[in-house]
Design an enzyme around this catalytic site. Structure first.
Site, PDB file in Angstrom:
ATOM      1  N   PRO A 107       0.811  -1.218   0.000  1.00 57.75           N
ATOM      2  CA  PRO A 107       0.000   0.000   0.000  1.00 57.75           C
ATOM      3  C   PRO A 107       0.849   1.276   0.000  1.00 57.75           C
ATOM      4  CG  PRO A 107      -0.538  -1.426   1.875  1.00 57.75           C
ATOM      5  CD  PRO A 107       0.649  -2.019   1.213  1.00 57.75           C
ATOM      6  N   PRO A 108       0.236   2.412  -0.375  1.00 62.45           N
ATOM      7  CA  PRO A 108       0.986   3.668  -0.416  1.00 62.45           C
ATOM      8  C   PRO A 108       1.532   4.059   0.951  1.00 62.45           C
ATOM      9  CG  PRO A 108      -1.202   3.942  -1.373  1.00 62.45           C
ATOM     10  CD  PRO A 108      -1.163   2.582  -0.780  1.00 62.45           C
ATOM     11  N   THR A 110       4.132   3.028   2.685  1.00 60.86           N
ATOM     12  CA  THR A 110       4.644   2.032   3.626  1.00 60.86           C
ATOM     13  C   THR A 110       6.171   1.973   3.643  1.00 60.86           C
ATOM     14  OG1 THR A 110       4.104   0.464   1.901  1.00 60.86           O
ATOM     15  CG2 THR A 110       2.669   0.465   3.824  1.00 60.86           C
ATOM     16  N   GLY A 111       6.816   2.802   2.824  1.00 63.00           N
ATOM     17  CA  GLY A 111       8.283   2.870   2.885  1.00 63.00           C
ATOM     18  C   GLY A 111       8.996   2.215   1.724  1.00 63.00           C
ATOM     19  N   LYS A 112       8.307   2.055   0.580  1.00 63.13           N
ATOM     20  CA  LYS A 112       8.948   1.382  -0.564  1.00 63.13           C
ATOM     21  C   LYS A 112      10.107   2.220  -1.108  1.00 63.13           C
ATOM     22  CE  LYS A 112       4.909   0.903  -2.647  1.00 63.13           C
ATOM     23  NZ  LYS A 112       4.024   1.362  -1.576  1.00 63.13           N
ATOM     24  N   THR A 113       9.874   3.538  -1.214  1.00 65.26           N
ATOM     25  CA  THR A 113      10.952   4.409  -1.714  1.00 65.26           C
ATOM     26  C   THR A 113      12.124   4.389  -0.740  1.00 65.26           C
ATOM     27  OG1 THR A 113       9.201   5.785  -2.618  1.00 65.26           O
ATOM     28  CG2 THR A 113      11.409   6.732  -2.606  1.00 65.26           C
ATOM     29  N   HIS A 333     -26.074  10.498  18.054  1.00 66.72           N
ATOM     30  CA  HIS A 333     -25.601   9.446  17.138  1.00 66.72           C
ATOM     31  C   HIS A 333     -24.218   8.922  17.588  1.00 66.72           C
ATOM     32  CE1 HIS A 333     -25.350   7.826  12.880  1.00 66.72           C
ATOM     33  NE2 HIS A 333     -24.074   7.744  13.265  1.00 66.72           N
ATOM     34  N   GLU A 334     -23.306   9.839  17.820  1.00 59.21           N
ATOM     35  CA  GLU A 334     -21.944   9.421  18.200  1.00 59.21           C
ATOM     36  C   GLU A 334     -21.944   8.771  19.589  1.00 59.21           C
ATOM     37  OE1 GLU A 334     -19.859   9.266  15.916  1.00 59.21           O
ATOM     38  OE2 GLU A 334     -20.940  10.582  14.543  1.00 59.21           O
ATOM     39  N   HIS A 337     -22.836   5.147  19.200  1.00 58.92           N
ATOM     40  CA  HIS A 337     -21.685   4.328  18.769  1.00 58.92           C
ATOM     41  C   HIS A 337     -20.752   4.077  19.962  1.00 58.92           C
ATOM     42  CE1 HIS A 337     -22.386   4.435  14.493  1.00 58.92           C
ATOM     43  NE2 HIS A 337     -22.169   5.743  14.344  1.00 58.92           N
TER      44      HIS A 337
HETATM   45  P1  ATP Z   1       4.071   5.389  -2.395  1.00 64.24           P
HETATM   46  O1  ATP Z   1       3.626   3.987  -2.705  1.00 64.24           O
HETATM   47  O2  ATP Z   1       2.914   6.306  -2.195  1.00 64.24           O
HETATM   48  O3  ATP Z   1       5.097   5.913  -3.360  1.00 64.24           O
HETATM   49  P2  ATP Z   1       6.053   4.566  -0.491  1.00 64.24           P
HETATM   50  O4  ATP Z   1       5.662   3.203  -0.030  1.00 64.24           O
HETATM   51  O5  ATP Z   1       7.154   4.653  -1.499  1.00 64.24           O
HETATM   52  O6  ATP Z   1       4.778   5.373  -0.953  1.00 64.24           O
HETATM   53  P3  ATP Z   1       7.728   6.262   1.053  1.00 64.24           P
HETATM   54  O7  ATP Z   1       7.794   7.320   0.002  1.00 64.24           O
HETATM   55  O8  ATP Z   1       8.911   5.399   1.212  1.00 64.24           O
HETATM   56  O9  ATP Z   1       6.450   5.395   0.827  1.00 64.24           O
HETATM   57  O10 ATP Z   1       7.373   6.909   2.456  1.00 64.24           O
HETATM   58  C1  ATP Z   1       6.894   8.239   2.576  1.00 64.24           C
HETATM   59  C2  ATP Z   1       7.336   8.809   3.905  1.00 64.24           C
HETATM   60  O11 ATP Z   1       6.674   8.116   4.965  1.00 64.24           O
HETATM   61  C3  ATP Z   1       8.809   8.643   4.162  1.00 64.24           C
HETATM   62  O12 ATP Z   1       9.538   9.730   3.713  1.00 64.24           O
HETATM   63  C4  ATP Z   1       8.875   8.510   5.679  1.00 64.24           C
HETATM   64  O13 ATP Z   1       8.870   9.788   6.286  1.00 64.24           O
HETATM   65  C5  ATP Z   1       7.554   7.856   6.041  1.00 64.24           C
HETATM   66  N1  ATP Z   1       7.672   6.389   6.171  1.00 64.24           N
HETATM   67  C6  ATP Z   1       6.977   5.476   5.452  1.00 64.24           C
HETATM   68  N2  ATP Z   1       7.279   4.227   5.860  1.00 64.24           N
HETATM   69  C7  ATP Z   1       8.192   4.352   6.824  1.00 64.24           C
HETATM   70  C8  ATP Z   1       8.909   3.418   7.637  1.00 64.24           C
HETATM   71  N3  ATP Z   1       8.709   2.095   7.506  1.00 64.24           N
HETATM   72  N4  ATP Z   1       9.778   3.903   8.547  1.00 64.24           N
HETATM   73  C9  ATP Z   1       9.980   5.222   8.689  1.00 64.24           C
HETATM   74  N5  ATP Z   1       9.332   6.151   7.963  1.00 64.24           N
HETATM   75  C10 ATP Z   1       8.444   5.743   7.046  1.00 64.24           C
END
Ligand code: ATP
Length: 497
Positions: A107-108, A110-113, A333-334, A337
């Protein structure tokens, strides 16, 4: 002086000469301008962010695996794969072909970059990044040319910086690597993808500069199968949302440089941020610091974090003010819940709010002690009960329902569907693909009816508490889970007295 500058100088000289000879140069200038525009649109824009050597200097990454929170499995898998680059001589001796590509999927945010950058740092490689969308062009051949250029630049940048390897990171690779023959203007798309395949096939262990391609996607299902076959993206690394331990680690990393008050507990914060990605957690720590600054505090306190979590989850507070009657309805309502949430799942409410935010007029934020990966029938029924309790509270106290519950009903019926599909309904074990729609519908309705009756009875029994919570909420706009539990404890003890 570059070739372009020499050509421009010569062209200007020729034009000046022709003008002095009395030739009308206007049509020539016009024609040259036109050619210039077409050239710029097709080839002139440099989409890749590391085209020059100046930026190649910046492409040396300082992010290491230690700067990434959680993701232990992904980090280990990646590190293991990267040994191929680190110990390439040994690999060559054994005749192992080089690892050409690693695909990070998840998912977006999550730290792939971050992982790709850490991979470059770990292998002492230069890092070049591009996004799949940067290769999408109308004109056939342009995307392919950009792919070629990216690989060339990677090799040149590595040479320039005396490195023996380069990591090319392609984010949103599904845009460039989607299945062939399916896109509008698919000729251009297919050529671009073919070029990527050709470039990856061209990577060999005999090369002076070793190139590794790391792709990132959250739509792995869209990728062309040719990309996934062995010899291209050889390794698939899953990068999931962080679990509680991972969230703690990420929160610790992002609060390293921040002054925290003594009432801040990273453990509690990680419980309250169930389902958050790393990027959202980073945003929470940043927003909390901003709130502290706005309040003139030199420390970040737990209430600043509470505000930040709510902002990241539900958006910015709005100036839009509901009428007095509407606000009362929202509070009831809240409260419905929150009351049922506390009764069915004690300790589950983190806060109750009636302050309008961009994605809700009011909301109950829930928390859970531990991350859960499996749900029992009773637990799922409790969640449905909590979802239905808002509108049922409105009906009991105000005599009618409102449209405020449509999202809750959708959520409740989705859970009921999950119950049916998991074989926990009266239908027993079923085949999800083959069950007739009307049968599915009546099974869902029967689950919802039963829970609706039970929830209404429970709300009636605790109607005094419900009204009390709603009054408190109208007064304070936000009440914490702890405040809610105090109200309920007091009500219980006065009943016993
Ligand atoms: P996308 O799929 O949207 O490109 P991504 O998975 O590549 O997102 P990143 O660009 O690596 O996500 O993360 C964005 C920011 O979120 C990072 O610069 C960091 O600040 C924070 N971040 C995300 N995951 C982590 C992690 N596992 N540990 C520390 N910081 C994180």
């Amino acid at each position: 002086m570059s070739n372009k500058e020499i050509i421009a100088g010569v062209a200007a000289g020729v034009l000046l000469f022709l003008m002095l000879q009395g030739v009308n140069i206007l049509p020539i200038v016009f024609l040259l301008g036109l050619i210039g525009i077409v050239y710029y649109v097709n080839f002139g824009r440099q989409p890749i962010n590391s085209v020059s050597f100046a930026s190649a200097e910046r492409s040396i990454c300082t992010i290491s695996f230690d700067d990434i929170g959680g993701q232990e499995v992904a980090k280990n898998e990646l590190r293991e794969a990267l040994e191929f680059i680190k110990n390439s001589e040994h690999m060559k001796l054994l005749g192992i072909r080089p690892l050409k590509g690693i695909l990070l999927s998840g998912p977006p945010g999550t730290g792939k970059t971050l992982l790709a950058k850490a991979a470059a740092q770990y292998t002492d490689s230069v890092f070049l990044s591009a996004s799949g969308s940067e290769f999408v062009e109308m004109y056939v051949g342009v995307g392919a040319q950009r792919v070629r250029k990216l690989f060339e630049q990677a090799r040149k940048a590595a040479k320039h910086l005396n490195k023996s390897s380069a990591v090319i990171f392609i984010d949103e690779i599904e845009v460039l690597g989607g299945a062939r023959g399916q896109n509008n203007g698919h000729q251009e798309h297919d050529q671009t993808l073919n070029e990527l395949l050709v470039q990856m096939d061209g990577i060999s262990s005999a090369e002076e500069i070793k190139v590794l391609v790391i792709g990132a996607t959250n739509r792995i299902d869209m990728l062309d199968s040719a990309l996934l076959r062995p010899g291209r993206f050889d390794r698939l690394v899953k990068v999931d949302l962080p679990d509680k331990k991972g969230r703690m680690h990420i929160l610790k990393l992002h609060t390293r440089n921040k002054p925290l008050a003594s009432d801040v507990s990273i453990d509690t914060l990680s419980k309250d941020t169930f389902g958050f990605s790393g990027a959202q957690l980073e945003s929470v720590t940043n927003e909390a610091a901003i709130i502290a600054m706005r309040e003139g505090s030199d420390k970040i306190c737990s209430n600043h974090f509470r505000g930040a979590i709510e902002k990241v989850m539900m958006g910015e507070k709005l100036d839009r003010l509901p009428s007095k009657e509407e606000k009362r309805r929202i509070a009831i309502h809240e409260s419905g819940h929150a009351l049922i949430s506390e009764l069915k799942l004690p300790g589950s409410v983190a806060s109750v709010n009636v302050a309008s935010r961009s994605s809700a007029l009011g909301y109950v934020r829930q928390t859970q002690e531990n991350d859960m990966y499996l749900y029992t029938y009773d637990y799922l029924k409790s969640r449905i009960s909590v979802a239905l309790a808002g509108v049922l509270a409105e009906e009991l106290v105000l005599g009618n329902k409102s449209t405020g519950g449509s999202g809750d009903f959708k959520y409740a019926s989705d859970i009921a569907k999950q119950i049916v599909y998991s074989g926990m309904s009266g239908l027993g074990i079923i085949s999800a693909d083959d069950i007739p729609k009307d049968q599915l519908h009546s099974a869902i309705v029967s689950i919802l009816r039963e829970i609706e009756i039970d929830t209404r009875e429970m709300l009636l029994k605790y109607i005094r508490d419900l009204n009390q919570i709603a009054e408190l909420l109208l007064d304070k706009e936000t009440i914490s889970g702890e405040e809610l539990r105090i109200v309920l404890r007091k009500a219980n003890s006065s009943e016993c007295a």
